[in-house]
Design an enzyme around this catalytic site. Structure first.
Site, PDB file in Angstrom:
ATOM      1  N   ASP A 140     -31.423  -7.446   6.798  1.00  0.00           N
ATOM      2  CA  ASP A 140     -32.474  -6.517   7.235  1.00  0.00           C
ATOM      3  C   ASP A 140     -32.166  -5.956   8.614  1.00  0.00           C
ATOM      4  O   ASP A 140     -31.374  -6.511   9.364  1.00  0.00           O
ATOM      5  CB  ASP A 140     -33.836  -7.212   7.235  1.00  0.00           C
ATOM      6  CG  ASP A 140     -33.935  -8.346   8.223  1.00  0.00           C
ATOM      7  OD1 ASP A 140     -32.962  -9.102   8.356  1.00  0.00           O
ATOM      8  OD2 ASP A 140     -34.982  -8.479   8.869  1.00  0.00           O
ATOM      9  N   GLU A 141     -32.814  -4.857   8.892  1.00  0.00           N
ATOM     10  CA  GLU A 141     -32.768  -4.226  10.208  1.00  0.00           C
ATOM     11  C   GLU A 141     -31.346  -4.017  10.733  1.00  0.00           C
ATOM     12  O   GLU A 141     -31.052  -4.270  11.895  1.00  0.00           O
ATOM     13  CB  GLU A 141     -33.617  -5.013  11.207  1.00  0.00           C
ATOM     14  CG  GLU A 141     -35.083  -5.050  10.798  1.00  0.00           C
ATOM     15  CD  GLU A 141     -35.946  -5.893  11.710  1.00  0.00           C
ATOM     16  OE1 GLU A 141     -35.434  -6.497  12.664  1.00  0.00           O
ATOM     17  OE2 GLU A 141     -37.162  -5.940  11.446  1.00  0.00           O
TER      18      GLU A 141
END
Length: 190
Positions: A140-141
């Protein structure tokens, strides 16, 4: 839980007791993130060498926590958050782990494969500590930054997911694996 703040083992055991009282049965142990990698690695000791004894879990601690949880009907799913949120692994830079840029926040899938080799070592080591069928790889991110392109991130995430499958586990990740890099689709890897 746990990666951005160290939670002492005794408190984790208390949390597991509380979880069992309210019939919660999955403990998602997020121990690797942008500020630390908090489970001892015997294969790559530099990962936790910078942490004090009271800031990390030994492998024996991890085994004890997993067994304590099991006795209460709770599964422990580990998360090693890669390729983003990787600043906690910066001590591995001298060991061959490549990062996208000087911020050291995101792992770069270098062409010789040194970063992937280190990640595979860590995942193999962790699967011996965590018997659950699921293994969370984060994903993620992440961002297009420095040397890291969307394709570079996607290829690293795909390689890691395939390796987790080779080890007999089901790779789990955040929604970005579907919506950002497209590593997973609604079809399976098999």
């Amino acid at each position: 839980m746990c990666s951005r703040r160290f939670v002492p083992k005794e408190l984790i055991l208390n949390i597991l007791d509380a979880m069992s009282y309210v019939k919660m049965n999955v403990f998602h142990w997020h121990f690797a993130d942008w500020c630390s990698y908090s489970i001892e690695s015997k294969i790559h000791p530099p990962l936790t060498d910078c942490l004090g004894k009271e800031e990390k879990y030994s492998q024996e601690d991890a085994i004890e926590i997993v067994e304590y949880a099991r006795k209460r009907g709770i599964r422990v799913i580990p998360e090693i958050d890669i390729p983003g949120h990787a600043k906690g692994m910066q001590t591995m830079k001298d060991e061959g782990l490549f990062f996208c840029d000087a911020s050291l926040r995101q792992i770069y899938n270098d062409p010789p494969g040194k970063s992937l080799k280190i990640l595979k070592d860590l995942i193999l080591e962790l699967t011996t500590l965590f018997p659950d069928d699921y293994f969370h790889i984060g994903c993620d991110e992440t961002a297009v930054v420095g040397k890291c392109t969307t394709q570079n991130m996607k290829s690293l995430e795909e390689e890691v997911a395939r390796y987790v499958i080779e080890l007999g586990k089901v790779p789990v990740g955040w929604e970005e694996m579907l919506f950002s890099t497209g590593v997973v689709s609604l079809r399976s890897y098999s």
